[in-house]
Design a protein around this motif. Sequence first.
Motif, PDB file in Angstrom:
ATOM      1  N   UNK A   3       0.818  -1.221   0.000  1.00  0.00           N
ATOM      2  CA  UNK A   3       0.000   0.000   0.000  1.00  0.00           C
ATOM      3  C   UNK A   3       0.850   1.268   0.000  1.00  0.00           C
ATOM      4  N   UNK A   4       2.137   1.140  -0.285  1.00  0.00           N
ATOM      5  CA  UNK A   4       3.036   2.293  -0.325  1.00  0.00           C
ATOM      6  C   UNK A   4       3.598   2.474  -1.734  1.00  0.00           C
ATOM      7  N   UNK A   5       3.535   3.719  -2.236  1.00  0.00           N
ATOM      8  CA  UNK A   5       4.129   4.085  -3.512  1.00  0.00           C
ATOM      9  C   UNK A   5       5.034   5.289  -3.279  1.00  0.00           C
ATOM     10  N   UNK A   6       6.181   5.325  -3.958  1.00  0.00           N
ATOM     11  CA  UNK A   6       7.090   6.463  -3.831  1.00  0.00           C
ATOM     12  C   UNK A   6       7.281   7.085  -5.206  1.00  0.00           C
ATOM     13  N   UNK A   7       7.080   8.402  -5.283  1.00  0.00           N
ATOM     14  CA  UNK A   7       7.214   9.132  -6.535  1.00  0.00           C
ATOM     15  C   UNK A   7       8.289  10.208  -6.417  1.00  0.00           C
ATOM     16  N   UNK A   8       8.941  10.470  -7.524  1.00  0.00           N
ATOM     17  CA  UNK A   8       9.852  11.599  -7.551  1.00  0.00           C
ATOM     18  C   UNK A   8       9.073  12.849  -7.937  1.00  0.00           C
ATOM     19  N   UNK A   9       9.236  13.917  -7.172  1.00  0.00           N
ATOM     20  CA  UNK A   9       8.513  15.139  -7.476  1.00  0.00           C
ATOM     21  C   UNK A   9       8.918  16.264  -6.559  1.00  0.00           C
ATOM     22  N   UNK A  10       8.525  17.473  -6.918  1.00  0.00           N
ATOM     23  CA  UNK A  10       8.867  18.686  -6.186  1.00  0.00           C
ATOM     24  C   UNK A  10       7.671  19.163  -5.383  1.00  0.00           C
ATOM     25  N   UNK A  11       7.917  19.627  -4.171  1.00  0.00           N
ATOM     26  CA  UNK A  11       6.841  20.104  -3.313  1.00  0.00           C
ATOM     27  C   UNK A  11       6.123  21.302  -3.918  1.00  0.00           C
ATOM     28  N   UNK A  12       6.784  22.036  -4.813  1.00  0.00           N
ATOM     29  CA  UNK A  12       6.148  23.197  -5.437  1.00  0.00           C
ATOM     30  C   UNK A  12       5.187  22.802  -6.566  1.00  0.00           C
ATOM     31  N   UNK A  14      10.642  19.950   6.122  1.00  0.00           N
ATOM     32  CA  UNK A  14      10.900  20.096   4.690  1.00  0.00           C
ATOM     33  C   UNK A  14      10.858  21.564   4.265  1.00  0.00           C
ATOM     34  N   UNK A  15       9.887  22.305   4.783  1.00  0.00           N
ATOM     35  CA  UNK A  15       9.659  23.667   4.311  1.00  0.00           C
ATOM     36  C   UNK A  15      10.811  24.610   4.649  1.00  0.00           C
ATOM     37  N   UNK A  16      11.610  24.277   5.647  1.00  0.00           N
ATOM     38  CA  UNK A  16      12.767  25.116   5.962  1.00  0.00           C
ATOM     39  C   UNK A  16      13.800  25.114   4.836  1.00  0.00           C
ATOM     40  N   UNK A  17      13.703  24.153   3.921  1.00  0.00           N
ATOM     41  CA  UNK A  17      14.699  24.017   2.860  1.00  0.00           C
ATOM     42  C   UNK A  17      14.204  24.458   1.486  1.00  0.00           C
ATOM     43  N   UNK A  18      12.914  24.688   1.302  1.00  0.00           N
ATOM     44  CA  UNK A  18      12.372  24.884  -0.046  1.00  0.00           C
ATOM     45  C   UNK A  18      12.531  26.331  -0.511  1.00  0.00           C
ATOM     46  N   UNK A  19      12.412  26.506  -1.819  1.00  0.00           N
ATOM     47  CA  UNK A  19      12.572  27.840  -2.399  1.00  0.00           C
ATOM     48  C   UNK A  19      11.426  28.775  -2.019  1.00  0.00           C
ATOM     49  N   UNK A  20      10.192  28.259  -2.009  1.00  0.00           N
ATOM     50  CA  UNK A  20       9.016  29.102  -1.797  1.00  0.00           C
ATOM     51  C   UNK A  20       8.030  28.390  -0.873  1.00  0.00           C
TER      52      UNK A  20
END
Length: 257
Positions: A91-100, A117-123
């Motif tokens: 029941x677990x899937x892992x995808x590559x993607x950007x939080x934006x 995570x948000x402490x590291x993101x661009x926006x």
Amino acid sequence: MMDFTAVPAAPDHVEYLDAAAATAAGRGYKRRFLEALDVRPGQVVLDVGCGPGTDLVRLSGAVGEAGSVVGVDRDPAMVEHARRRASGHRNVEVRRGDVHALPCADACADRVRTDRVLQHVEDPARAVAELRRVLRPGGLAGMAELDWDTLAVDDSDVETSRAVSRFMAGRVRNAVVGRQLPRLAAAAGLAVFDVDASVVVFRDFGTADQVLGLRRNVIRAVQAGVLGQRAAEDWAHRTVSGPFLATLTLFTVVAGV
């Protein structure tokens, strides 16, 4: 004594994340975070910025066979680690993607979470808007972030401790995003249901160094001219030999639609 001519190598990122999660402070806040998010059997949960999959197995157990967990991370190495770690959980899937720009449909999830995570993101504002986009009506978003401006290390030389804390906070892209979470959530159209601020306490230098990277940051501060070497050496000697105390505030916000 510290060697101020070379900065110690940063730890392996996977080992670091796993080690931080395994500390008493890490285990405690992760448990409280999961409870606050109220994950239930049969739900769809997105773990945004899942890293090496540290929390995927626990989330898998919470949603059960009728539910599903989707981990998303932008780093292909982390995606590979996460897939291997969760390989025994159908029941677990892992995808590559950007939080934006999450690789997920609108209103696809009952729960969505980000953990430091948000402490590291661009926006951060755009990232939180993405969390709102993928939530179903009645869904919940959980966000946990440190506020690096609150880092305090006890020492008789208060000014050097303050200089170390300011230097470390200055190296974090979004150092105060923890305190900003309620405002960011409201701006994204989320209703803020719960705000928790807990103090992470370190009582020994070794654990604090492992999680915060005190040694390498003090050396960097000397090399950057922020600290004098003599003051840094004396500060390091006292903090290493103990007694030791450092604190940092962790904000956890639960919001929904």
